[in-house]
Design a protein around this motif. Structure first.
Motif, PDB file in Angstrom:
ATOM      1  N   GLU A   1       0.831  -1.201   0.000  1.00 45.57           N
ATOM      2  CA  GLU A   1       0.000   0.000   0.000  1.00 45.57           C
ATOM      3  C   GLU A   1       0.872   1.261   0.000  1.00 45.57           C
ATOM      4  OE1 GLU A   1      -3.347   0.025  -0.443  1.00 45.57           O
ATOM      5  OE2 GLU A   1      -2.998  -2.111  -0.755  1.00 45.57           O
ATOM      6  N   GLN A   2       1.993   1.221   0.703  1.00 43.48           N
ATOM      7  CA  GLN A   2       2.915   2.365   0.707  1.00 43.48           C
ATOM      8  C   GLN A   2       3.458   2.624  -0.694  1.00 43.48           C
ATOM      9  OE1 GLN A   2       5.861   1.333   3.663  1.00 43.48           O
ATOM     10  NE2 GLN A   2       4.501   1.818   5.377  1.00 43.48           N
ATOM     11  N   SER A   3       3.668   1.564  -1.463  1.00 48.45           N
ATOM     12  CA  SER A   3       4.225   1.722  -2.809  1.00 48.45           C
ATOM     13  C   SER A   3       3.243   2.397  -3.766  1.00 48.45           C
ATOM     14  CB  SER A   3       4.667   0.369  -3.377  1.00 48.45           C
ATOM     15  OG  SER A   3       3.540  -0.440  -3.688  1.00 48.45           O
ATOM     16  N   LYS A   4       1.991   2.492  -3.390  1.00 42.77           N
ATOM     17  CA  LYS A   4       0.976   3.134  -4.231  1.00 42.77           C
ATOM     18  C   LYS A   4       0.850   4.631  -3.950  1.00 42.77           C
ATOM     19  CE  LYS A   4      -1.642  -1.147  -4.386  1.00 42.77           C
ATOM     20  NZ  LYS A   4      -2.842  -1.845  -3.910  1.00 42.77           N
ATOM     21  N   LEU A   5       1.539   5.111  -2.928  1.00 36.05           N
ATOM     22  CA  LEU A   5       1.463   6.522  -2.556  1.00 36.05           C
ATOM     23  C   LEU A   5       2.331   7.395  -3.451  1.00 36.05           C
ATOM     24  CD1 LEU A   5       1.919   6.191   1.310  1.00 36.05           C
ATOM     25  CD2 LEU A   5      -0.216   6.587   0.091  1.00 36.05           C
ATOM     26  N   GLY A   6       2.046   8.683  -3.455  1.00 36.13           N
ATOM     27  CA  GLY A   6       2.937   9.681  -4.039  1.00 36.13           C
ATOM     28  C   GLY A   6       3.193   9.524  -5.521  1.00 36.13           C
ATOM     29  N   GLU A   7       4.257  10.172  -5.930  1.00 35.84           N
ATOM     30  CA  GLU A   7       4.663  10.205  -7.335  1.00 35.84           C
ATOM     31  C   GLU A   7       5.986   9.471  -7.518  1.00 35.84           C
ATOM     32  OE1 GLU A   7       2.830  11.507  -9.818  1.00 35.84           O
ATOM     33  OE2 GLU A   7       1.307  11.932  -8.298  1.00 35.84           O
ATOM     34  N   PRO A   8       6.125   8.697  -8.597  1.00 39.34           N
ATOM     35  CA  PRO A   8       7.405   8.033  -8.863  1.00 39.34           C
ATOM     36  C   PRO A   8       8.494   9.072  -9.149  1.00 39.34           C
ATOM     37  CG  PRO A   8       5.682   7.277 -10.381  1.00 39.34           C
ATOM     38  CD  PRO A   8       5.117   8.403  -9.599  1.00 39.34           C
ATOM     39  N   VAL A   9       9.697   8.794  -8.688  1.00 38.71           N
ATOM     40  CA  VAL A   9      10.827   9.703  -8.902  1.00 38.71           C
ATOM     41  C   VAL A   9      12.060   8.921  -9.337  1.00 38.71           C
ATOM     42  CG1 VAL A   9      10.052  11.494  -7.307  1.00 38.71           C
ATOM     43  CG2 VAL A   9      11.453   9.647  -6.443  1.00 38.71           C
ATOM     44  N   THR A  10      12.945   9.605 -10.050  1.00 36.86           N
ATOM     45  CA  THR A  10      14.238   9.018 -10.401  1.00 36.86           C
ATOM     46  C   THR A  10      15.380   9.809  -9.778  1.00 36.86           C
ATOM     47  OG1 THR A  10      14.271  10.261 -12.462  1.00 36.86           O
ATOM     48  CG2 THR A  10      13.472   7.992 -12.581  1.00 36.86           C
ATOM     49  N   LYS A  11      15.120  11.070  -9.421  1.00 34.88           N
ATOM     50  CA  LYS A  11      16.135  11.882  -8.746  1.00 34.88           C
ATOM     51  C   LYS A  11      15.734  11.959  -7.273  1.00 34.88           C
ATOM     52  CE  LYS A  11      18.928  15.949  -9.357  1.00 34.88           C
ATOM     53  NZ  LYS A  11      19.238  17.066 -10.231  1.00 34.88           N
ATOM     54  N   LEU A  12      16.392  11.157  -6.458  1.00 34.62           N
ATOM     55  CA  LEU A  12      16.001  10.989  -5.064  1.00 34.62           C
ATOM     56  C   LEU A  12      16.319  12.191  -4.195  1.00 34.62           C
ATOM     57  CD1 LEU A  12      17.122   7.302  -4.538  1.00 34.62           C
ATOM     58  CD2 LEU A  12      14.807   8.146  -4.849  1.00 34.62           C
ATOM     59  N   LYS A  13      15.380  12.482  -3.286  1.00 35.87           N
ATOM     60  CA  LYS A  13      15.556  13.504  -2.262  1.00 35.87           C
ATOM     61  C   LYS A  13      15.333  12.839  -0.907  1.00 35.87           C
ATOM     62  CE  LYS A  13      13.281  17.277  -2.576  1.00 35.87           C
ATOM     63  NZ  LYS A  13      12.305  18.351  -2.801  1.00 35.87           N
ATOM     64  N   ALA A  14      15.906  13.412   0.123  1.00 40.65           N
ATOM     65  CA  ALA A  14      15.729  12.882   1.479  1.00 40.65           C
ATOM     66  C   ALA A  14      14.244  12.757   1.785  1.00 40.65           C
ATOM     67  CB  ALA A  14      16.407  13.793   2.491  1.00 40.65           C
ATOM     68  N   GLY A  15      13.871  11.604   2.335  1.00 43.07           N
ATOM     69  CA  GLY A  15      12.485  11.341   2.692  1.00 43.07           C
ATOM     70  C   GLY A  15      11.722  10.527   1.675  1.00 43.07           C
ATOM     71  N   ASP A  16      12.255  10.381   0.458  1.00 36.37           N
ATOM     72  CA  ASP A  16      11.581   9.542  -0.533  1.00 36.37           C
ATOM     73  C   ASP A  16      11.583   8.094  -0.049  1.00 36.37           C
ATOM     74  OD1 ASP A  16      11.207  11.711  -2.208  1.00 36.37           O
ATOM     75  OD2 ASP A  16      12.878  11.217  -3.539  1.00 36.37           O
ATOM     76  N   LEU A  17      10.522   7.387  -0.365  1.00 39.19           N
ATOM     77  CA  LEU A  17      10.457   5.970  -0.046  1.00 39.19           C
ATOM     78  C   LEU A  17      11.098   5.185  -1.183  1.00 39.19           C
ATOM     79  CD1 LEU A  17       6.806   5.693   1.347  1.00 39.19           C
ATOM     80  CD2 LEU A  17       8.950   5.728   2.645  1.00 39.19           C
ATOM     81  N   VAL A  18      11.996   4.274  -0.850  1.00 36.60           N
ATOM     82  CA  VAL A  18      12.640   3.427  -1.856  1.00 36.60           C
ATOM     83  C   VAL A  18      12.180   1.994  -1.632  1.00 36.60           C
ATOM     84  CG1 VAL A  18      14.632   4.882  -2.390  1.00 36.60           C
ATOM     85  CG2 VAL A  18      14.743   3.375  -0.418  1.00 36.60           C
ATOM     86  N   PHE A  19      11.797   1.345  -2.721  1.00 34.51           N
ATOM     87  CA  PHE A  19      11.220   0.005  -2.648  1.00 34.51           C
ATOM     88  C   PHE A  19      12.094  -0.995  -3.392  1.00 34.51           C
ATOM     89  CE2 PHE A  19       7.773   2.982  -2.105  1.00 34.51           C
ATOM     90  CZ  PHE A  19       7.048   2.437  -1.061  1.00 34.51           C
ATOM     91  N   PHE A  20      12.114  -2.206  -2.847  1.00 38.04           N
ATOM     92  CA  PHE A  20      12.930  -3.281  -3.387  1.00 38.04           C
ATOM     93  C   PHE A  20      12.097  -4.549  -3.471  1.00 38.04           C
ATOM     94  CE2 PHE A  20      15.357  -0.323  -0.885  1.00 38.04           C
ATOM     95  CZ  PHE A  20      16.426  -0.005  -1.707  1.00 38.04           C
ATOM     96  N   LYS A  21      12.393  -5.355  -4.479  1.00 37.00           N
ATOM     97  CA  LYS A  21      11.782  -6.676  -4.590  1.00 37.00           C
ATOM     98  C   LYS A  21      12.798  -7.675  -4.059  1.00 37.00           C
ATOM     99  CE  LYS A  21       8.538  -5.717  -8.248  1.00 37.00           C
ATOM    100  NZ  LYS A  21       7.985  -6.113  -9.546  1.00 37.00           N
ATOM    101  N   THR A  22      12.529  -8.167  -2.851  1.00 36.26           N
ATOM    102  CA  THR A  22      13.474  -9.067  -2.190  1.00 36.26           C
ATOM    103  C   THR A  22      12.994 -10.512  -2.169  1.00 36.26           C
ATOM    104  OG1 THR A  22      12.471  -8.541  -0.057  1.00 36.26           O
ATOM    105  CG2 THR A  22      14.415  -7.252  -0.712  1.00 36.26           C
TER     106      THR A  22
END
Length: 163
Positions: free
Chosen positions: A93-114
């Motif tokens: 559900e967190q991955s559905k929030l906000g806007e996708p970004v490629t230039k990261l700023k502090a506070g952005d959520l980063v997601f991984f497929k583990t």
């Protein structure tokens, strides 16, 4: 004769163009850029405060206390306590929030497929200089590098919840 040579030139050109498109389009690694940290000073301080509170807290699936926390719990706690935004508890559900970004700023959520499915997602909070705060299953709450071979291979996407 001229007609045949012209067709041959067109065929060679077409093959070269297709090859070029295939080579540039087949990159499997996401291209991430890191924003200039100076403008993110306040968010960086908030992440450092979060780390001071939670550092070395062990990983515990479904946990949400200093006795144990999981990745989505850490992200939710950070946004609730430090940013005053309530986000969902579950990583999918967190991955559905906000806007996708490629230039990261502090506070952005980063997601991984583990792993596989919904339980195979991992989330962290981008800090600065290619590092993010997360909960390691073996070492607890800590910073890690997006450039490490482990995280680089598993990176999925980044979302900006706060503008």
């Amino acid at each position: 004769m001229w007609q045949m040579n012209w067709n041959r030139v067109l065929n060679i050109f077409s093959i070269m163009l297709c090859s070029l498109l295939l080579l540039t389009g087949c990159s499997s690694e996401a291209s991430l850029q890191y924003a200039d940290n100076r403008s993110d000073h306040l968010m960086i301080k908030k992440i450092e405060q979060q780390y001071q509170i939670w550092q070395k807290t062990p990983y515990r699936y479904g946990g949400n206390t200093l006795k144990g926390i999981d990745c989505s719990g850490l992200a939710r706690n950070f946004y609730n306590e430090k940013v005053n935004i309530v986000i969902p508890r579950v990583t999918t559900e967190q991955s559905k929030l906000g806007e996708p970004v490629t230039k990261l700023k502090a506070g952005d959520l980063v997601f991984f497929k583990t792993g596989r499915g919904d339980t195979g997602l991992h989330v962290g909070i981008y800090y600065k200089d290619g590092r993010f705060l997360h909960v390691s299953t073996s070492k607890g709450v800590q910073f890690a590098s997006l450039d490490s071979s482990y995280w680089k291979k598993r990176y999925w996407l980044a979302k900006r919840v706060v503008s």
